[in-house]
Enzyme design. Structure first.
Site, PDB file in Angstrom:
ATOM      1  CG  ASN A  90      -1.482   1.259   1.630  1.00  0.00           C
ATOM      2  OD1 ASN A  90      -2.421   1.740   1.009  1.00  0.00           O
ATOM      3  ND2 ASN A  90      -0.914   1.895   2.658  1.00  0.00           N
ATOM      4  CE1 TYR A 157      -0.171   8.292  -6.157  1.00  0.00           C
ATOM      5  CE2 TYR A 157      -2.074   8.701  -7.564  1.00  0.00           C
ATOM      6  CZ  TYR A 157      -1.542   8.268  -6.363  1.00  0.00           C
ATOM      7  OH  TYR A 157      -2.377   7.807  -5.365  1.00  0.00           O
ATOM      8  CE  LYS A 161      -0.695   4.789  -6.245  1.00  0.00           C
ATOM      9  NZ  LYS A 161      -0.512   3.879  -5.102  1.00  0.00           N
ATOM     10  CB  THR A 192      -4.511   9.999   3.904  1.00  0.00           C
ATOM     11  OG1 THR A 192      -4.122  10.305   2.548  1.00  0.00           O
ATOM     12  CG2 THR A 192      -5.521   8.875   3.894  1.00  0.00           C
TER      13      THR A 192
HETATM   14  P1  NAP Z   1      -0.275   8.720   3.451  1.00  0.00           P
HETATM   15  O1  NAP Z   1      -1.052   8.893   4.699  1.00  0.00           O
HETATM   16  O2  NAP Z   1       0.639   9.796   3.005  1.00  0.00           O
HETATM   17  O3  NAP Z   1       0.512   7.340   3.548  1.00  0.00           O
HETATM   18  C1  NAP Z   1       1.531   6.966   2.666  1.00  0.00           C
HETATM   19  C2  NAP Z   1       2.285   5.831   3.329  1.00  0.00           C
HETATM   20  O4  NAP Z   1       3.275   5.326   2.420  1.00  0.00           O
HETATM   21  C3  NAP Z   1       2.991   6.261   4.586  1.00  0.00           C
HETATM   22  O5  NAP Z   1       2.856   5.285   5.573  1.00  0.00           O
HETATM   23  C4  NAP Z   1       4.450   6.378   4.153  1.00  0.00           C
HETATM   24  O6  NAP Z   1       5.289   6.077   5.249  1.00  0.00           O
HETATM   25  C5  NAP Z   1       4.520   5.261   3.109  1.00  0.00           C
HETATM   26  N1  NAP Z   1       5.612   5.451   2.178  1.00  0.00           N
HETATM   27  C6  NAP Z   1       5.764   6.450   1.261  1.00  0.00           C
HETATM   28  N2  NAP Z   1       6.917   6.319   0.596  1.00  0.00           N
HETATM   29  C7  NAP Z   1       7.524   5.203   1.108  1.00  0.00           C
HETATM   30  C8  NAP Z   1       8.736   4.548   0.848  1.00  0.00           C
HETATM   31  N3  NAP Z   1       9.602   4.987  -0.093  1.00  0.00           N
HETATM   32  N4  NAP Z   1       9.044   3.430   1.561  1.00  0.00           N
HETATM   33  C9  NAP Z   1       8.199   2.975   2.506  1.00  0.00           C
HETATM   34  N5  NAP Z   1       7.017   3.541   2.788  1.00  0.00           N
HETATM   35  C10 NAP Z   1       6.696   4.644   2.107  1.00  0.00           C
HETATM   36  O7  NAP Z   1      -1.266   8.483   2.223  1.00  0.00           O
HETATM   37  P2  NAP Z   1      -2.417   7.394   1.963  1.00  0.00           P
HETATM   38  O8  NAP Z   1      -3.497   8.117   1.289  1.00  0.00           O
HETATM   39  O9  NAP Z   1      -2.705   6.570   3.159  1.00  0.00           O
HETATM   40  O10 NAP Z   1      -1.692   6.494   0.864  1.00  0.00           O
HETATM   41  C11 NAP Z   1      -1.759   5.090   0.883  1.00  0.00           C
HETATM   42  C12 NAP Z   1      -1.911   4.600  -0.550  1.00  0.00           C
HETATM   43  O11 NAP Z   1      -3.186   5.019  -1.047  1.00  0.00           O
HETATM   44  C13 NAP Z   1      -0.880   5.166  -1.514  1.00  0.00           C
HETATM   45  O12 NAP Z   1      -0.399   4.139  -2.351  1.00  0.00           O
HETATM   46  C14 NAP Z   1      -1.676   6.184  -2.311  1.00  0.00           C
HETATM   47  O13 NAP Z   1      -1.134   6.391  -3.591  1.00  0.00           O
HETATM   48  C15 NAP Z   1      -3.033   5.514  -2.355  1.00  0.00           C
HETATM   49  N6  NAP Z   1      -4.160   6.405  -2.661  1.00  0.00           N
HETATM   50  C16 NAP Z   1      -4.467   7.456  -1.860  1.00  0.00           C
HETATM   51  C17 NAP Z   1      -5.538   8.279  -2.164  1.00  0.00           C
HETATM   52  C18 NAP Z   1      -5.923   9.462  -1.297  1.00  0.00           C
HETATM   53  O14 NAP Z   1      -6.752  10.291  -1.729  1.00  0.00           O
HETATM   54  N7  NAP Z   1      -5.378   9.602  -0.100  1.00  0.00           N
HETATM   55  C19 NAP Z   1      -6.308   8.004  -3.312  1.00  0.00           C
HETATM   56  C20 NAP Z   1      -5.975   6.924  -4.112  1.00  0.00           C
HETATM   57  C21 NAP Z   1      -4.900   6.110  -3.764  1.00  0.00           C
HETATM   58  P3  NAP Z   1       6.686   6.794   5.595  1.00  0.00           P
HETATM   59  O15 NAP Z   1       6.590   8.225   5.158  1.00  0.00           O
HETATM   60  O16 NAP Z   1       6.798   6.616   7.070  1.00  0.00           O
HETATM   61  O17 NAP Z   1       7.694   6.008   4.829  1.00  0.00           O
END
Ligand code: NAP
Length: 256
Positions: A90, A157, A161, A192
């Site tokens: 994720n 991005y 995806k 988030t």
């Molecule tokens: P978030 O709160 O910013 O979480 C992102 C997570 O990914 C954090 O735990 C971060 O942890 C980790 N991460 C980022 N880069 C990393 C790396 N190089 N190595 C290890 N861990 C890494 O955002 P979120 O919305 O929960 O995102 C989770 C997933 O949902 C992502 O894949 C995102 O693309 C997807 N998504 C989000 C949305 C939205 O609107 N929020 C919509 C569609 C899809 P650390 O910084 O501690 O490493």
């Protein structure tokens, strides 16, 4: 009865947002969870929350771009909890927003390496452990972006995806006969730190715009996306494999 009793799960991106919500939910459903992300203090807090609620979890800090980290997550699941049944790949990053012709190769590579190659490296190490226990469930966090919708400024991005959907479908057919299921979740906007509604300079206007894109006229809580991951992780989805599952509040069908 808890839906993940006796199961062991890896959740990446577990320090924040959707991954943190999923780690807590999986643990509350009986799974023993290995949490991955770079920020150790945040991971430790999630582990403490899970333990306070009576669950079991362990943190492994690292970067998903690093293959040694992918291996460490699996080794910890097997060494500490006896095996692996579920992997929720994720972790993700949005990267720098810029039109495609202005993206540098470094901008592109950083996002692809984290979102797509990171998930590939994860799966590469997870599959043998999953098969060892008769299959299990691989889940990837994709997005509506790059699948049903193009958004200016996020080419890397979107490509990463969309690539995750291809990865999930390939794994589903490579290992379906061995009992392994692989699926992608395509969230809509989720509340988030990654979402633009939570950017430091975001206005109410930005939030209204983003919420208005969805048929439900709101964005998701991280827990709502985590529940979709729980469905794919559990036996409730025992005949679901190779799917690109929209969990987008009707964003992809909304024209109002
Ligand atoms: P978030 O709160 O910013 O979480 C992102 C997570 O990914 C954090 O735990 C971060 O942890 C980790 N991460 C980022 N880069 C990393 C790396 N190089 N190595 C290890 N861990 C890494 O955002 P979120 O919305 O929960 O995102 C989770 C997933 O949902 C992502 O894949 C995102 O693309 C997807 N998504 C989000 C949305 C939205 O609107 N929020 C919509 C569609 C899809 P650390 O910084 O501690 O490493």
């Amino acid at each position: 009865m808890q839906s993940l009793q006796q199961k062991v799960a890896i959740v990446t991106g577990a320090s924040s947002g959707i991954g943190r919500a999923a780690a807590r939910l999986f643990a509350s459903e009986g799974a023993r969870v290995v949490l991955g992300a770079r920020r150790r203090p945040e991971l430790d807090r999630v582990v403490a929350d899970i333990e306070a609620a009576g669950g079991e979890a362990i943190a492994v800090a690292g970067d998903v771009q690093d293959e040694a980290h992918a291996k460490a997550l699996v080794d910890t699941a097997v060494g500490r909890f006896g095996g692996l049944d579920i992997a929720f790949n994720n972790a993700g990053t949005m990267g720098r927003m810029a039109s495609t012709s202005e993206l540098s190769r470094e901008d592109w590579t950083q996002v692809i390496d984290t979102n797509l190659t990171g998930a590939f490296l994860g799966a590469r190490h997870q599959v043998p452990a999953l098969l060892e226990r008769g299959g299990g469930s691989l889940i990837f966090t994709s997005s509506f972006v790059g699948y049903t919708v193009g958004i200016p400024g996020v080419a890397a991005y979107a490509a990463s995806k969309a690539g995750l959907i291809g990865l999930a479908k390939t794994l589903a057919v490579e290992h379906g006969a061995q009992g392994l299921r692989a699926n992608a979740i395509l969230p809509g906007g989720a509340d988030t730190p990654m979402n633009m509604v939570n950017a430091p300079d975001a206005t109410q206007e930005v939030r209204d715009f983003v919420e208005g894109l969805h048929a439900l006229k709101r964005i998701a809580s991280p827990e709502e996306i985590a529940r979709a991951a729980l469905y794919l992780a559990s036996d409730a989805s025992s005949f679901v494999s190779g799917s690109a599952m929209l969990v987008d509040g009707g964003l992809s069908v909304s024209r109002t």
